[in-house]
Write a protein that holds these residues in place. Structure first.
Motif, PDB file in Angstrom:
ATOM      1  N   LEU A  72       0.811  -1.224   0.000  1.00 11.97           N
ATOM      2  CA  LEU A  72       0.000   0.000   0.000  1.00 11.97           C
ATOM      3  C   LEU A  72       0.842   1.270   0.000  1.00 11.97           C
ATOM      4  N   ASN A  73       2.119   1.164  -0.328  1.00 16.67           N
ATOM      5  CA  ASN A  73       2.976   2.332  -0.372  1.00 16.67           C
ATOM      6  C   ASN A  73       2.538   3.266  -1.496  1.00 16.67           C
ATOM      7  N   LYS A  74       2.583   4.571  -1.265  1.00 16.45           N
ATOM      8  CA  LYS A  74       2.104   5.541  -2.256  1.00 16.45           C
ATOM      9  C   LYS A  74       2.828   5.431  -3.598  1.00 16.45           C
ATOM     10  N   SER A  75       4.077   5.029  -3.569  1.00 20.39           N
ATOM     11  CA  SER A  75       4.843   4.917  -4.810  1.00 20.39           C
ATOM     12  C   SER A  75       4.303   3.831  -5.738  1.00 20.39           C
ATOM     13  N   SER A  76       3.516   2.904  -5.184  1.00 16.48           N
ATOM     14  CA  SER A  76       2.974   1.812  -5.999  1.00 16.48           C
ATOM     15  C   SER A  76       1.519   2.039  -6.407  1.00 16.48           C
ATOM     16  N   TRP A  77       0.942   3.167  -5.990  1.00 19.85           N
ATOM     17  CA  TRP A  77      -0.480   3.417  -6.247  1.00 19.85           C
ATOM     18  C   TRP A  77      -0.792   3.496  -7.749  1.00 19.85           C
ATOM     19  N   GLN A  78       0.023   4.249  -8.496  1.00 21.59           N
ATOM     20  CA  GLN A  78      -0.256   4.430  -9.922  1.00 21.59           C
ATOM     21  C   GLN A  78      -0.216   3.095 -10.665  1.00 21.59           C
ATOM     22  N   ASN A  79       0.834   2.326 -10.411  1.00 25.01           N
ATOM     23  CA  ASN A  79       0.958   1.024 -11.053  1.00 25.01           C
ATOM     24  C   ASN A  79      -0.187   0.102 -10.616  1.00 25.01           C
ATOM     25  N   GLY A  80      -0.533   0.182  -9.332  1.00 27.53           N
ATOM     26  CA  GLY A  80      -1.622  -0.642  -8.822  1.00 27.53           C
ATOM     27  C   GLY A  80      -2.955  -0.304  -9.450  1.00 27.53           C
ATOM     28  N   ILE A  81      -3.221   0.978  -9.638  1.00 28.97           N
ATOM     29  CA  ILE A  81      -4.480   1.400 -10.255  1.00 28.97           C
ATOM     30  C   ILE A  81      -4.553   0.965 -11.716  1.00 28.97           C
ATOM     31  N   ILE A  82      -3.445   1.101 -12.433  1.00 29.84           N
ATOM     32  CA  ILE A  82      -3.412   0.672 -13.840  1.00 29.84           C
ATOM     33  C   ILE A  82      -3.724  -0.810 -13.958  1.00 29.84           C
ATOM     34  N   TRP A  83      -3.078  -1.625 -13.130  1.00 29.58           N
ATOM     35  CA  TRP A  83      -3.317  -3.066 -13.177  1.00 29.58           C
ATOM     36  C   TRP A  83      -4.719  -3.414 -12.685  1.00 29.58           C
ATOM     37  N   SER A  84      -5.253  -2.632 -11.787  1.00 27.17           N
ATOM     38  CA  SER A  84      -6.616  -2.867 -11.321  1.00 27.17           C
ATOM     39  C   SER A  84      -7.615  -2.693 -12.459  1.00 27.17           C
ATOM     40  N   LEU A 133       2.370  -9.722  -5.478  1.00 20.70           N
ATOM     41  CA  LEU A 133       3.826  -9.616  -5.473  1.00 20.70           C
ATOM     42  C   LEU A 133       4.361  -9.105  -6.810  1.00 20.70           C
ATOM     43  N   TRP A 134       3.742  -9.532  -7.893  1.00 15.07           N
ATOM     44  CA  TRP A 134       4.204  -9.147  -9.232  1.00 15.07           C
ATOM     45  C   TRP A 134       3.993  -7.660  -9.496  1.00 15.07           C
ATOM     46  N   THR A 135       2.839  -7.133  -9.063  1.00 14.22           N
ATOM     47  CA  THR A 135       2.541  -5.724  -9.293  1.00 14.22           C
ATOM     48  C   THR A 135       3.054  -4.826  -8.171  1.00 14.22           C
ATOM     49  N   ASP A 136       3.506  -5.448  -7.065  1.00 20.25           N
ATOM     50  CA  ASP A 136       4.001  -4.722  -5.903  1.00 20.25           C
ATOM     51  C   ASP A 136       2.918  -3.825  -5.304  1.00 20.25           C
ATOM     52  N   SER A 137       1.662  -4.249  -5.459  1.00 20.39           N
ATOM     53  CA  SER A 137       0.545  -3.454  -4.957  1.00 20.39           C
ATOM     54  C   SER A 137      -0.599  -4.361  -4.524  1.00 20.39           C
ATOM     55  N   LEU A 138      -1.307  -3.947  -3.498  1.00 22.74           N
ATOM     56  CA  LEU A 138      -2.467  -4.699  -3.028  1.00 22.74           C
ATOM     57  C   LEU A 138      -3.731  -4.342  -3.815  1.00 22.74           C
ATOM     58  N   PHE A 139      -3.674  -3.231  -4.570  1.00 21.46           N
ATOM     59  CA  PHE A 139      -4.857  -2.803  -5.330  1.00 21.46           C
ATOM     60  C   PHE A 139      -5.332  -3.832  -6.366  1.00 21.46           C
ATOM     61  N   PRO A 140      -4.437  -4.416  -7.190  1.00 25.02           N
ATOM     62  CA  PRO A 140      -4.907  -5.357  -8.212  1.00 25.02           C
ATOM     63  C   PRO A 140      -5.611  -6.595  -7.660  1.00 25.02           C
ATOM     64  N   PRO A 141      -5.089  -7.265  -6.603  1.00 24.51           N
ATOM     65  CA  PRO A 141      -5.854  -8.398  -6.074  1.00 24.51           C
ATOM     66  C   PRO A 141      -7.194  -7.979  -5.470  1.00 24.51           C
ATOM     67  N   ILE A 142      -7.264  -6.788  -4.880  1.00 23.58           N
ATOM     68  CA  ILE A 142      -8.548  -6.296  -4.378  1.00 23.58           C
ATOM     69  C   ILE A 142      -9.513  -6.127  -5.548  1.00 23.58           C
ATOM     70  N   ALA A 143      -9.025  -5.510  -6.626  1.00 21.15           N
ATOM     71  CA  ALA A 143      -9.860  -5.286  -7.810  1.00 21.15           C
ATOM     72  C   ALA A 143     -10.288  -6.600  -8.441  1.00 21.15           C
TER      73      ALA A 143
END
Length: 200
Positions: A22-34, A167-177
């Protein structure tokens, strides 16, 4: 509330936002993958609902009940926030991070996925009683036990996939999505098909 409590416990224990995905630096990448996974799930369900041999998989009596307000509430509010958000924070966020810090990534994936599978023991009993696909195996104790085992194994395997995505996207957003889209859109499609068949 449960999600906030889980995150608070993790932070008090010294787990960082990065380790939680959930680090802010990974938000953009996480949203794109979501967005990508939501579109992919939508396309998948559209194809599955249009084919006769896969359409039967949407025959869930629970989804067939109620009107537009109910399906909107479940698909847009309860499932994304009450199920997907909480479970992903718990299993792919906090638990994965805790076990990974102690025993490594592989152990983290295995433990969090097994616990995620066991988490679905009670829901699997409800699924057995409400889904047409389970009618073939009957309603005996053995049949219900088979449904539970199959559901636990299936959700544990899904848990591995969610962990890999996290782990691949380094973000919790995509699995939530992905979790929200699979359950929420699936519920809406099941409701839509049941309503259509009922009106014919």
């Amino acid at each position: 509330v449960a999600t906030a409590v889980l995150l608070a416990i993790a932070r008090i224990d010294g787990i960082t936002w990065t380790q939680l995905g959930l680090n802010k630096s990974s938000w953009q990448n996480g949203i794109i993958w979501s967005v990508i996974v939501i579109v992919a799930v939508t396309v998948f369900y559209a194809i599955a609902a249009s084919l006769p041999f896969t359409r039967a998989g949407f025959a869930d009596k629970r989804a067939a009940e109620g009107g537009y307000r109910r399906v909107f509430y479940h698909s847009v509010i309860r499932i994304p926030f009450g199920t997907a958000l909480m479970e992903e924070v718990a299993f792919r966020g906090v638990l994965l991070a805790v076990v990974t810090l102690s025993w490594g990534v592989v152990a983290g994936v295995v433990v969090s996925s097994i616990v995620f599978g066991l988490w679905h023991v009670l829901p699997s009993l409800d699924f057995h009683d409400s889904h047409d696909a389970t009618a073939r195996i009957g309603d005996s104790k053995k049949a219900k036990a088979s449904s539970v085992v199959a559901t636990v194994l299936g959700t544990a395997a899904a848990g591995v996939g969610f962990c890999v995505l996290r782990l691949w996207t380094d973000s919790l957003f995509p699995p939530i999505a992905l979790h929200a889209a699979l359950n929420g859109i699936g519920f809406a499609v099941s409701w839509g098909l049941a309503r259509r068949l009922r009106d014919l």
